[in-house]
Structure formats: structure tokens, C-alpha cells
Design a protein around this motif. Structure first.
Motif, PDB file in Angstrom:
ATOM      1  N   THR A 214      20.978  43.459  51.147  1.00  0.00           N
ATOM      2  CA  THR A 214      21.599  43.628  49.837  1.00  0.00           C
ATOM      3  C   THR A 214      20.722  42.984  48.765  1.00  0.00           C
ATOM      4  N   ASP A 215      20.588  43.637  47.618  1.00  0.00           N
ATOM      5  CA  ASP A 215      19.796  43.078  46.530  1.00  0.00           C
ATOM      6  C   ASP A 215      20.384  41.727  46.101  1.00  0.00           C
ATOM      7  N   GLU A 217      20.658  40.255  43.257  1.00  0.00           N
ATOM      8  CA  GLU A 217      21.526  40.273  42.081  1.00  0.00           C
ATOM      9  C   GLU A 217      22.919  40.780  42.454  1.00  0.00           C
ATOM     10  N   GLU A 218      22.969  41.807  43.295  1.00  0.00           N
ATOM     11  CA  GLU A 218      24.265  42.321  43.756  1.00  0.00           C
ATOM     12  C   GLU A 218      24.995  41.263  44.571  1.00  0.00           C
ATOM     13  N   THR A 222      28.612  39.512  43.677  1.00  0.00           N
ATOM     14  CA  THR A 222      29.720  39.531  44.636  1.00  0.00           C
ATOM     15  C   THR A 222      30.330  38.145  44.783  1.00  0.00           C
ATOM     16  N   GLY A 346      28.265  45.578  36.965  1.00  0.00           N
ATOM     17  CA  GLY A 346      28.962  46.532  37.814  1.00  0.00           C
ATOM     18  C   GLY A 346      30.149  47.201  37.146  1.00  0.00           C
ATOM     19  N   GLU A 349      28.907  52.815  36.037  1.00  0.00           N
ATOM     20  CA  GLU A 349      28.094  53.496  37.042  1.00  0.00           C
ATOM     21  C   GLU A 349      27.603  54.818  36.478  1.00  0.00           C
TER      22      GLU A 349
END
Length: 454
Positions: A214-215, A217-218, A222, A346, A349
């Protein structure tokens, strides 16, 4: 107030260092927080920083080292013997050690790892396998793992044995013999449960985890979303391999925000603080985009040249070109910054592109009409322009604002879709596009309304 206190610490340490009062200096640092010591060292020149580090009590050295800027860490490691450097590396958390060694020359890394403990080498090599900027590359492998059949008493004993070598003990992770993640247990629950209760009976099985690929930043977003202080990282088979803690999240979000701001200002990103970058390095980061934007801006000159007759007939039109271009650029920047922020958090999109466009168009119409109305009154009352000329300027203003907001919201979304950083499509690039369109629209309307022969 806090900055002033840190500055006072630095000045006091420098005075003691200059006076060679090493006994008092060491005693002073023993009573200080490691973060304050690291700040003072970051602000000193390299030689003084190294002297200060060598005077540090041994039990504080690794903790202070972990808080230093990367270039200061590199200088200290390069100035030490291989044995001394290996001792520092052994006492760092694996993720911090990996971040440091990734930036060091290969021959230096080889020497340091040769003298490091087998456990340290294994942990660092493990982290180096993951792609840069992935969750796996920033996680730490030092965490407390428990088994379902353990009792609470056994779990507490394990925490006591391994707690000092772990990133955090507030949350413990329950895994099976294949290291598949089964649940979590908070330390506070262990302290209030009966000693003979089983971990499997009290653990929380609703676990949220992050994949190693997973990146970063993501992953940070989270953790921020759920308000966790730490989150487990698992591989594709749900086997637990590490954790990411809240201090990692702060660093990631700061790094990503800085990178976005630099890109939005047409500067190539850098991981060095402002004063740590040389004049030449700063030049290299800024020059490519400035050159590109300068060349692209020549298109606006070509457009003006193509409408020389229109400008010759109505010289007054020239006076309002800056206002139209600036307003268009500002309108586009507002939309792009809002969309880029939404993408980063987020909230937006690519699948919602038409929803975003519809909202921005409505906002653009309201903004354009308001600006045109205010400008129309000013042009007639203050500037004493003829009605047709005022109409040309205000009509252009409405069209330009609508187009600018359309471009400002669409370009970041398209960039995200095709794999580019949306921040690249921010103010400078959008402004350049809008400038060219503004002039084209302006002169097209002027030619049509004022009946100018081109």
C-alpha cells in the motif's frame, strides 16, 4: 514560546561546548529531552554537532540520533568508526536504520552492516525488499506478538522481556503459528484481566490492517481516519510483518504536504530543509519548471501579436489584459487546490468527475457574473469606457472564469487517473493554459462586438 525555549537550549549547549566544560555539558544533556538535543544539534555546524554527539550519555545516543535530520545522521555515521556506527544502527528501530542506510553510499553500508548484529541485518534487509514509499518500506518490525493460547500472565511477562526493544507496547498483536494476524489486545485490557484468562478469549478480532505494498500516503490516511496509534502491516497471505505508528504518519503527511506544495509552486520536490540546500541545489530544483513555463508563456505573446490590428484600433483593450489573465489564473487555482486536497484526503475520486465539474461550473457562473457585474459598474462609472468596450471585457471575464474553474478541476482528476501527481497540474500550469485561452476569448469577442478588421 516553544521555539524560543529550543533556541535557548542550543545557545546554552554551544556556550558549554565552547568553554570545554564537558562534565557540565553531559549533565545538562542528561536532564534534557532527546528531541530538544536533536534540535540543538541540527542548528549547529557539523563539527560542533559531532562533538556534542560524542559527549552524549551512551544510553541516550541512539534516541537522539533517531531525531536528527537525515544529512546530520549521515555526517555523524560517516565520521565514526565502523564499530561505533554499527552500535548506533543496532540501537535504532529497524525502519529508522533502513531509512538512513538507503541514503548512504553502498561501500559505507556494507562496512556498517558487516559489524552489525545478525538480527539488525535481517530486519534491514527485510525492509529493503519493499518498494520505495510503500507501507512495507516505512514499517518497523519491532512489535509484541502474542498467541491465542497464552494466558494474560504469560503475555505480560513477554511484554516485560521485549518491551524495551519494541516500537510500542500499547497494542499487542495476536498471530498463529504461521504468523497470520488473528486479533489485537490493548495493554490496558491485559492489566485489568485475570492472570489465567486466555488471550484468544479477550482479543479484538475486528482488525484493520494495511498491505505491505500500500502507498505510504494511503497508509497514513487510513491510520488518521481510524485514529489509531499503530496499525499492523500484513503481506498478501495476511501474515503480519510489521507495524506503522502514529509518529510515522506525522512524518509521512508532512513529507507529502511539503512535496505537494513544492510541486504546486513549480519546484522539484526535495527532502532537505531550506537552509540545508545549497544555492546550486535550489537553482536545480527551480530552474526546469521556470524554463518550461517561460517557453509555454510565449504562446500568449504569439496570440497578442496575432491581434495587433485589434489592439491598434482599441488601445484601451491592452489595459485590461492583466486583470483578465490574473482573474482567470486565480479562479483556476482555487478549483485545482480544492480538488487536489479532496484527492489527497480521499474525498474525491475520478469516477465523480462529472459531479465535480457540475459543482465547479455552477460556482464559476456565480463567481463570473458577480465579478463581471462589479467590474461593469467600475468600467462605466470610474473608467468612463464606452458600453460596447465594457461589455467585451465583462463577457470575457465570465467566460474566462468558467473555463478556468473547469480546467482547474479536470486536470488534477485526469492526472490522478493516468498516474501523474495531481499537484503537478496546479497553479503554474493551469495559469499558463488559462492565460492563452483568456487572450483568445478576449480578442475573439472584441473582434465580433466591436467589428474590428483583423
Amino acid at each position: 514560546m516553544e521555539d524560543k525555549l529550543e533556541e535557548n537550549y542550543r545557545e546554552e549547549l554551544e556556550k558549554l561546548l565552547l568553554a570545554k566544560d564537558y562534565r557540565t555539558l553531559r549533565k545538562k544533556m542528561e536532564d534534557m529531552n532527546v528531541v530538544d538535543i536533536a534540535f540543538a544539534m541540527d542548528e549547529m555546524d557539523d563539527e560542533d554537532s559531532l562533538k556534542l554527539f560524542r559527549i552524549l550519555p551512551k544510553d541516550m545516543a541512539a534516541d537522539v540520533f533517531a531525531e536528527l535530520e537525515l544529512d546530520d545522521q549521515q555526517y555523524i555515521i560517516a565520521s565514526m568508526s565502523d564499530t561505533e556506527a554499527s552500535h548506533i544502527i543496532d540501537n535504532l528501530m529497524a525502519d529508522d536504520a533502513t531509512d538512513l542506510l538507503e541514503e548512504m553510499p553502498a561501500n559505507v553500508v556494507k562496512k556498517i552492516l558487516a559489524k552489525a548484529s545478525p538480527e539488525t541485518r535481517a530486519d534491514i534487509n527485510h525492509l529493503l525488499r519493499y518498494p520505495e514509499y510503500s507501507a512495507g518500506s516505512i514499517m518497523t518490525v519491532e512489535f509484541i506478538d502474542l498467541r491465542e493460547m497464552m494466558t494474560v500472565e504469560d503475555a505480560i511477562l513477554k511484554i516485560k522481556r521485549r518491551g524495551l526493544d519494541s516500537e510500542t507496547v500499547n497494542i499487542c498483536y495476536v498471530v498463529d503459528n504461521q504468523r497470520v494476524l488473528k486479533g489485537t489486545v490493548a495493554l490496558r485490557y491485559l492489566l485489568i484481566r485475570e492472570p489465567d484468562e486466555l488471550i484468544g478469549d479477550i482479543m479484538n478480532t475486528k482488525v484493520i490492517s494495511i498491505n505491505t505494498h500500500t502507498d505510504q500516503e494511503e497508509a497514513a490516511l487510513t491510520i488518521q481516519k481510524y485514529g489509531f496509534t499503530a496499525m499492523p502491516v500484513v503481506d498478501n497471505e495476511n501474515r503480519m510483518v510489521g507495524i506503522i505508528t502514529v509518529d510515522d504518519v506525522v512524518d509521512i503527511l508532512q513529507e507529502e504536504a511539503t512535496e505537494d506544495i513544492e510541486k504546486m509552486a513549480a519546484i522539484l520536490p526535495s527532502d532537505k530543509p531550506y537552509y540545508k540546500m545549497t544555492t546550486w541545489e535550489t537553482y536545480k530544483k527551480r530552474m526546469p519548471w521556470l524554463l518550461f513555463l517561460m517557453i509555454s508563456a510565449t504562446f500568449t505573446g504569439a496570440i497578442i501579436t496575432g491581434y495587433e490590428d485589434a489592439l491598434a484600433s482599441y488601445v484601451i483593450l491592452t489595459a485590461y489584459i492583466p486583470m483578465l489573465m490574473d482573474t482567470g489564473g486565480n479562479a483556476g487555482s482555487q478549483a485545482s487546490v480544492s480538488v487536489i486536497r479532496g484527492l489527497s484526503l480521499g474525498e474525491i475520486e475520478f469516477s465523480e468527475i462529472f459531479k465535480v465539474i457540475w459543482k465547479e461550473i455552477r460556482v464559476a457562473v456565480l463567481c463570473g457574473v458577480t465579478l463581471a457585474g462589479a467590474n461593469f459598474i467600475k468600467l462605466l462609472v470610474i473608467d468612463k469606457l464606452a458600453l460596447p468596450v465594457a461589455f467585451v471585457i465583462c463577457a470575457t471575464l465570465i467566460v474566462v472564469v468558467i473555463f478556468a474553474k473547469f480546467i482547474g478541476c479536470v486536470l488534477p482528476l485526469v492526472a490522478e487517473k493516468v498516474g501523474f501527481d495531481p499537484a503537478v497540474m496546479a497553479s503554474p500550469l493551469i495559469t499558463t493554459i488559462v492565460d492563452a485561452v483568456s487572450l483568445t476569448v478576449y480578442f475573439t469577442i472584441a473582434v465580433s462586438v466591436l467589428h474590428i478588421n483583423v
